[in-house]
Design an enzyme around this catalytic site. Structure first.
Site, PDB file in Angstrom:
ATOM      1  N   ARG A  97      32.790 -41.353  59.284  1.00  0.00           N
ATOM      2  CA  ARG A  97      32.371 -39.872  57.813  1.00  0.00           C
ATOM      3  C   ARG A  97      31.681 -39.344  58.297  1.00  0.00           C
ATOM      4  NH1 ARG A  97      33.543 -42.553  52.293  1.00  0.00           N
ATOM      5  NH2 ARG A  97      31.238 -41.673  52.217  1.00  0.00           N
ATOM      6  N   ARG A 131      21.202 -43.838  52.083  1.00  0.00           N
ATOM      7  CA  ARG A 131      22.204 -44.045  50.860  1.00  0.00           C
ATOM      8  C   ARG A 131      21.374 -45.981  50.759  1.00  0.00           C
ATOM      9  NH1 ARG A 131      27.091 -42.733  54.377  1.00  0.00           N
ATOM     10  NH2 ARG A 131      28.512 -43.692  53.558  1.00  0.00           N
ATOM     11  N   ARG A 164      26.832 -45.328  39.288  1.00  0.00           N
ATOM     12  CA  ARG A 164      25.556 -45.725  40.103  1.00  0.00           C
ATOM     13  C   ARG A 164      24.633 -45.631  39.654  1.00  0.00           C
ATOM     14  NH1 ARG A 164      29.320 -44.165  44.482  1.00  0.00           N
ATOM     15  NH2 ARG A 164      28.066 -44.129  46.846  1.00  0.00           N
ATOM     16  N   LYS A 173      33.783 -51.790  49.321  1.00  0.00           N
ATOM     17  CA  LYS A 173      35.165 -51.599  48.058  1.00  0.00           C
ATOM     18  C   LYS A 173      36.313 -50.659  47.873  1.00  0.00           C
ATOM     19  CE  LYS A 173      31.516 -48.659  46.448  1.00  0.00           C
ATOM     20  NZ  LYS A 173      30.979 -49.080  47.446  1.00  0.00           N
ATOM     21  N   ARG A 212      32.259 -46.340  61.339  1.00  0.00           N
ATOM     22  CA  ARG A 212      33.243 -45.154  60.288  1.00  0.00           C
ATOM     23  C   ARG A 212      33.349 -44.034  60.448  1.00  0.00           C
ATOM     24  NH1 ARG A 212      33.141 -46.014  53.524  1.00  0.00           N
ATOM     25  NH2 ARG A 212      30.972 -44.595  54.429  1.00  0.00           N
TER      26      ARG A 212
END
Ligand code: AMP
Length: 187
Positions: A131, A142, A90, A14, A129
């Protein structure tokens, strides 16, 4: 003027795609995750409140997020050019709040881009990634939160005739082209 929402699981791309569309058409890119991470970094009250939720992969409370979006959408650049929303809404209450906000502003959504990527690919991407909230246990939470609280928005926007589902796996340029086509920027 473009008014678009990006929807999809964490790791669907996204952010990458929203930034591309926003830059190409000169539209503000509004990412609630980015706003919250900046607040955490600056150590503001919002940041302190948000951090514990983000660390666990839980959602920050609706009223907090809706307040941020209310403030942001009322700024001049949005009135002039519209917006690309990335990571908001969300939850159903957030989506309903957005409807009300847009009504107040005399605006309507053009399109909701649903980037679809399957779980195994998501976990692979997020682990790569790296993070702070990209640890495997937090990623799984999540995804669970996404399924329970965010996925119902797919039906919500589909019923309004606003949803375009796009496969989020493949060549980045080709995915961007499909998004532009769905928004009606190619014709
Ligand atoms: P993101 O960068 O969109 O993956 O968001 C990172 C984290 O910020 C999420 O896991 C949530 O804890 C929080 N967050 C971002 N956007 C929202 C939202 N619209 N509602 C609630 N929490 C959010």
């Amino acid at each position: 003027m473009i008014k678009v929402v990006f929807l999809g699981p964490p790791g669907a791309g996204k952010g990458t795609q929203a930034v591309r569309i926003a830059q190409k058409y000169g539209v503000p890119h509004i990412a609630t995750g980015d706003i919250l991470r900046a607040a955490v970094k600056e150590g503001t009250r919002l940041g302190k409140l948000a951090q514990s939720y983000m660390d666990r992969g839980e959602l920050v409370p609706d009223d907090v997020i809706i307040g941020i979006i209310r403030e942001r959408l009322s700024q001049n650049d949005v009135r002039e050019s519209g917006f690309i929303l990335d990571g908001f809404p969300r939850t159903l209450p957030q989506a309903e709040a957005l409807d009300n906000l847009l009504k107040e502003l005399g605006m309507e959504l053009d399109r909701v881009i649903y980037l679809n990527v399957e779980d195994e690919e998501i976990i692979k991407r997020l682990l790569a990634r790296g993070r702070a909230d990209d640890r495997e246990d937090v990623i799984r939470n999540r995804l669970e939160v996404y399924r329970k609280q965010t996925a119902p928005l797919i039906a919500y926007y589909s019923e309004k005739g606003l949803l375009s589902e796009i496969n989020g796996v493949g060549n980045i340029d080709e995915i961007t082209a499909k998004i532009e086509e769905a928004i009606g920027l190619n014709g």
